[in-house]
Design an enzyme around this catalytic site. Structure first.
Site, short mmCIF file in Angstrom:
data_model
loop_
_atom_site.label_atom_id
_atom_site.label_comp_id
_atom_site.label_asym_id
_atom_site.label_seq_id
_atom_site.Cartn_x
_atom_site.Cartn_y
_atom_site.Cartn_z
N CYS A 64 29.85 35.60 53.01
CA CYS A 64 30.80 34.87 52.19
C CYS A 64 31.22 33.54 52.79
O CYS A 64 31.51 32.59 52.05
CB CYS A 64 32.02 35.74 51.88
N ASP A 65 31.24 33.41 54.11
CA ASP A 65 31.62 32.16 54.75
C ASP A 65 30.75 30.99 54.28
O ASP A 65 31.19 29.83 54.29
CB ASP A 65 31.48 32.25 56.27
#
Length: 368
Positions: free
Chosen positions: A149-150
């Protein structure tokens, strides 16, 4: 009639909460104070460099430095960003398809928009040309190009910002494709939060379920902070009439609604969003990105001010409690892939400073 009364009472309570939050903390919201705190944090961090300059950590830091330049209008900040770009030869990191290695390019494009020197973005253009014709190898937990997700903070703002700058929608279309793949893989539509990667998804048959000590799903604060920061940076640039803009707005609003419910009494968020008791210290980087993202939403009319302003003000007060006497942003969780990393007032990282600078750059606009 009863509904109108209830709505009036709710708004009154929120307004009262906002006034109570400011009482005794008025100085924290004054423009001069905010600028001084931003400058102190920036100066400390520039004198304590860490990691290779093209690293994703510095991508987040220099995103904050760029915001500080726009806020403080200090020529020395411009020179610091320019020196970083020169040291990196204005190039992304060496990994062609890894989102982390593009994060630093956000600042290159910002510099190009000021200086107009094509060499500041040409290596990025060259890399993306290769990126777009190179098949991505799917294996293991790497289910798509942006499988963690980063990544949604690292690369999407670069693609959208470059596409708008060059008036070339191929970059916006690429972002739509890769962002949506990550969303479909990692976004929990019940919790309105992102799993860090598929190892933290409960409905993924190929992996063993990992739970928090209290039995809840693991949702990492900083990871979701990266996502919200990325969504803001995409929405800042994306044309109002872009066909998929509504998707990003909805994702942003859903996350904002969920995040404010997870704020703790000190105004901060814990490293694990659904198990705050296991990680009692307020964490600076996740909290900084939430403060930035929520304040931006208020400033740009996407979030209701009466509802969200008390949350943002409480968060800003909390963030300032993490600033150490020398200007350093403390209580930053170290690098890792999940919440299970201890940290303290002595813990710092460049991305924590970046998040604080981004937050300050929006807090200062709240009264404008």
């Amino acid at each position: 009639m009863k509904k109108l009364v209830a709505t009036f009472l709710a708004i009154s309570l929120l307004a009262g909460a906002s006034m109570a939050q400011r009482k005794g903390n008025e100085e924290l919201f004054e423009a001069l104070y905010i600028k001084n705190k931003m400058k102190g944090a920036l100066d400390w961090q520039l004198h304590h460099p860490k990691h290779k300059l093209y690293d994703w950590t510095n991508g987040a830091f220099y995103a904050g430095v760029s915001a500080a330049y726009q806020t403080l209008e200090n020529e020395n900040i411009y020179k610091a960003i320019y020196a970083m770009g020169e040291a990196n030869r204005w190039s992304p990191g060496p990994r062609l398809q890894h989102a982390d290695d593009y994060a630093i390019c956000q600042s290159y494009i910002d510099m190009y928009q000021v200086a107009g020197e094509k060499r500041m973005i040409q290596p990025l253009i060259d890399s993306l040309d290769k990126f777009m014709i190179t098949p991505y190898k799917i294996e293991g937990i790497h289910k798509c190009t942006w499988w963690w997700c980063d990544a949604l903070f690292m690369a999407p703002p670069v693609l959208v910002k470059l596409g708008v700058t060059l008036d070339d929608d191929q970059y916006l279309k690429l972002n739509d494709k890769l962002f949506r793949e990550c969303y479909d893989l990692l976004y929990d539509k019940e919790e309105h939060l992102y799993a860090r990667d598929i190892r933290y998804k409960w409905d993924e048959p190929e992996v063993e379920v990992i739970k928090e000590a209290n039995g809840q799903k693991i949702f990492w604060s900083r990871g979701n902070g990266w996502v919200m920061g990325g969504l803001v940076k995409v929405l800042q640039e994306l044309p109002e009439d872009w066909p998929t803009r509504a998707f990003y707005v909805q994702n942003y609003k859903e996350m904002a609604e969920r995040i404010i419910a997870l704020q703790q009494e000190d105004g901060l968020w814990r490293a694990s969003l659904l198990d705050p008791n296991s990680y009692p210290g307020g964490e600076a980087s996740g909290s900084g990105f939430y403060t930035y993202a929520l304040a931006w939403g208020i400033n740009n009319g996407l979030l209701d001010k009466d509802k969200y302003l008390p949350v943002v003000e409480k968060a800003w007060v909390g963030l300032n409690s993490l600033i150490q006497p020398d200007g350093r942003v403390g209580w930053v969780q170290p690098i890792g892939a999940d919440p299970r990393k201890n940290f303290s007032a002595e813990s710092w990282e460049v991305y924590g400073t970046g998040a604080f600078l981004l937050a300050g750059s929006e807090i200062i606009k709240l009264e404008e």
